[in-house]
Design an enzyme around this catalytic site. Structure first.
Site, mmCIF file in Angstrom:
data_model
loop_
_atom_site.group_PDB
_atom_site.id
_atom_site.type_symbol
_atom_site.label_atom_id
_atom_site.label_comp_id
_atom_site.label_asym_id
_atom_site.label_seq_id
_atom_site.Cartn_x
_atom_site.Cartn_y
_atom_site.Cartn_z
ATOM 1 N N ARG A 1 0.840 -1.194 0.000
ATOM 2 C CA ARG A 1 0.000 0.000 0.000
ATOM 3 C C ARG A 1 0.878 1.248 0.000
ATOM 4 O O ARG A 1 2.018 1.222 0.488
ATOM 5 C CB ARG A 1 -0.918 0.013 1.218
ATOM 6 C CG ARG A 1 -1.863 -1.180 1.306
ATOM 7 C CD ARG A 1 -2.670 -1.128 2.611
ATOM 8 N NE ARG A 1 -3.622 -2.240 2.700
ATOM 9 C CZ ARG A 1 -3.338 -3.410 3.253
ATOM 10 N NH1 ARG A 1 -2.129 -3.634 3.761
ATOM 11 N NH2 ARG A 1 -4.255 -4.369 3.303
ATOM 12 N N LYS B 1 -2.062 -2.837 7.872
ATOM 13 C CA LYS B 1 -3.242 -2.423 8.621
ATOM 14 C C LYS B 1 -3.330 -3.185 9.936
ATOM 15 O O LYS B 1 -3.012 -4.359 10.005
ATOM 16 C CB LYS B 1 -4.508 -2.672 7.800
ATOM 17 C CG LYS B 1 -4.693 -1.708 6.633
ATOM 18 C CD LYS B 1 -6.019 -1.965 5.950
ATOM 19 C CE LYS B 1 -6.280 -0.948 4.851
ATOM 20 N NZ LYS B 1 -7.592 -1.175 4.191
ATOM 21 N N HIS C 1 -2.823 3.851 -5.886
ATOM 22 C CA HIS C 1 -3.359 2.547 -5.479
ATOM 23 C C HIS C 1 -3.533 1.623 -6.683
ATOM 24 O O HIS C 1 -3.555 0.395 -6.536
ATOM 25 C CB HIS C 1 -4.701 2.733 -4.762
ATOM 26 C CG HIS C 1 -5.097 1.557 -3.923
ATOM 27 N ND1 HIS C 1 -4.401 1.168 -2.789
ATOM 28 C CD2 HIS C 1 -6.106 0.667 -4.052
ATOM 29 C CE1 HIS C 1 -4.978 0.108 -2.269
ATOM 30 N NE2 HIS C 1 -6.012 -0.232 -3.013
ATOM 31 N N ARG D 1 -0.873 -1.041 -6.946
ATOM 32 C CA ARG D 1 -1.087 -2.228 -6.110
ATOM 33 C C ARG D 1 -2.026 -3.211 -6.805
ATOM 34 O O ARG D 1 -1.775 -4.422 -6.822
ATOM 35 C CB ARG D 1 -1.662 -1.791 -4.755
ATOM 36 C CG ARG D 1 -2.035 -2.909 -3.798
ATOM 37 C CD ARG D 1 -2.393 -2.286 -2.449
ATOM 38 N NE ARG D 1 -3.138 -3.173 -1.574
ATOM 39 C CZ ARG D 1 -2.582 -4.064 -0.747
ATOM 40 N NH1 ARG D 1 -1.266 -4.203 -0.723
ATOM 41 N NH2 ARG D 1 -3.325 -4.811 0.044
ATOM 42 N N HIS E 1 -3.792 -9.146 2.846
ATOM 43 C CA HIS E 1 -5.235 -9.144 3.054
ATOM 44 C C HIS E 1 -5.582 -10.022 4.247
ATOM 45 O O HIS E 1 -5.075 -11.133 4.380
ATOM 46 C CB HIS E 1 -5.970 -9.679 1.820
ATOM 47 C CG HIS E 1 -5.965 -8.738 0.668
ATOM 48 N ND1 HIS E 1 -6.118 -9.146 -0.643
ATOM 49 C CD2 HIS E 1 -5.834 -7.384 0.620
ATOM 50 C CE1 HIS E 1 -6.072 -8.088 -1.436
ATOM 51 N NE2 HIS E 1 -5.906 -7.020 -0.702
ATOM 52 N N TYR F 1 -9.356 -10.550 -7.780
ATOM 53 C CA TYR F 1 -8.372 -10.646 -8.863
ATOM 54 C C TYR F 1 -8.552 -11.877 -9.740
ATOM 55 O O TYR F 1 -7.937 -11.977 -10.804
ATOM 56 C CB TYR F 1 -6.948 -10.582 -8.283
ATOM 57 C CG TYR F 1 -6.721 -9.280 -7.563
ATOM 58 C CD1 TYR F 1 -6.608 -8.082 -8.260
ATOM 59 C CD2 TYR F 1 -6.691 -9.235 -6.174
ATOM 60 C CE1 TYR F 1 -6.440 -6.882 -7.596
ATOM 61 C CE2 TYR F 1 -6.528 -8.037 -5.501
ATOM 62 C CZ TYR F 1 -6.407 -6.864 -6.221
ATOM 63 O OH TYR F 1 -6.255 -5.662 -5.556
#
Length: 355
Positions: free
Chosen positions: A205, A231, A298, A301, A324, A333
């Protein structure tokens, strides 16, 4: 301290008052592990004790808090700002006129065309804000309870309604990388080239790249091992071939690293912003002649993740590489698996020949 719901005697000013109180509440509840400028945050908290003249004044304070290191505050505030602006069109007389049906109508206006992830963020932000109001307003010893739950709001359609992310195909990536090598930014050229290459070669990110310190990058044979704090302060490892960035890394290690060890800083030692990185991505795309509906940083990514899945067909690998929390997040994806689509087309052709 609790206040009357219509404290200002005017719908717009009263709603702005409560938004200000909510922002102050969220600033004290967010994690401060990323806080870089305590003095700046203190000035924001002090300013929030005063009445705001308009929503833009509050927006400026939120941005100042985010730049100080409380990056999560915009996630809560940005949807509420849009909701505030939309509600003001209705010229209501009192906040007590707001109910679940009205909020659902407002959300329908605010979230049209947004992804399901964005709609969920709007829903959560709205519920949290009105839950805060339920607990904080009081007049004559009684509170007005909104009890906004949005259980039946139809705005979120699920995964199938989610927009596919923008990405570059392999030919466009080659053009993009060539444009990076040829680009002259007038100043900070090596730094700008390095952050773009790290993002597109690892899929991290933008916020993770901006938090990188030199000590997070170690050598192992022909690889750089990069330790990423993602995150929720979860750590993971990504790797990149040394020859792809070694010269650029050596150059900025001499000129730009600040006293805290952050790689991507300006000449004054302050860290770059996500908006700045998106601007240089736009410059590179323009130079390469690549046109995308969404051309922010972004998108790099998404490009990495899409090409990784197309080449490896390993969804768990995509999940681990991108950090993730859920495999379902990575599943988007699979929509770009051209081999499967070609197989479907072949099946359709065979059926046609048999007819």
């Amino acid at each position: 301290m609790k206040y009357p719901l219509d404290i200002k005697g005017d719908f717009k000013l009263s709603l702005l008052f409560w938004l200000t109180r909510y922002v102050k509440f969220k600033l004290s509840s967010l994690s401060n592990k990323e806080l870089r400028d305590p003095q700046s945050l203190a000035s924001v908290n002090f300013a929030l004790n005063k009445d705001m003249k308009n929503i833009n004044e509050l927006d400026a304070l939120v941005k100042k808090a985010r730049n100080a290191g409380l990056t999560g505050i915009n996630t809560y505030f940005n949807p509420l700002k849009k909701i505030y602006e939309t509600m003001c069109y209705y010229e209501l007389d009192s906040l007590k006129q707001i109910d679940e049906e009205f909020v659902s109508e407002i959300l329908a206006s605010c979230t049209g065309g947004l992804s399901d992830a964005s709609k969920k963020n709007y829903r959560i932000s709205t519920i949290n804000f009105f839950s805060f109001l339920d607990k904080q307003n009081q007049e004559d010893g009684k509170s007005h309870v909104f009890d906004i739950e949005l259980k039946n709001w139809g705005g979120v359609s699920g995964f199938r309604g989610q927009k596919l992310p923008e990405f570059m195909n392999e030919d466009e990536v080659k053009k993009f990388l060539n444009a990076i090598d040829e680009m002259d930014f007038k100043s900070n050229t090596n730094r700008n080239k390095l952050i773009l290459k790290i993002i597109i070669f690892t899929g991290i990110r933008v916020s993770e790249a901006l938090n990188l310190k030199r000590k997070d990058i170690t050598e192992e044979g022909d690889l750089y091992i990069i330790r990423i704090r993602g995150k929720g302060n979860k750590y993971r490892i990504v790797m990149i071939k040394r020859h792809l960035i070694e010269t650029l890394l050596d150059c900025i290690a001499i000129n730009y690293i600040n006293k805290e060890g952050f790689l991507f800083v300006n000449r004054k030692g302050g860290r770059l912003t996500q908006a700045y990185v998106s601007r240089i991505v736009e410059q590179i795309l323009f130079k390469a002649g690549i046109r995308k509906e969404k051309n922010g940083a972004h998108m790099l990514r998404h490009t990495f993740a899409t090409l990784l899945y197309k080449k490896q067909k390993d969804l768990v690998l995509v999940q681990e590489a991108l950090g993730h929390a859920s495999l379902n997040t990575s599943r988007i994806y699979t929509h770009f698996d051209n081999d499967k689509l070609k197989l479907a087309a072949k099946v359709a052709e065979d059926l046609s020949n048999e007819a």
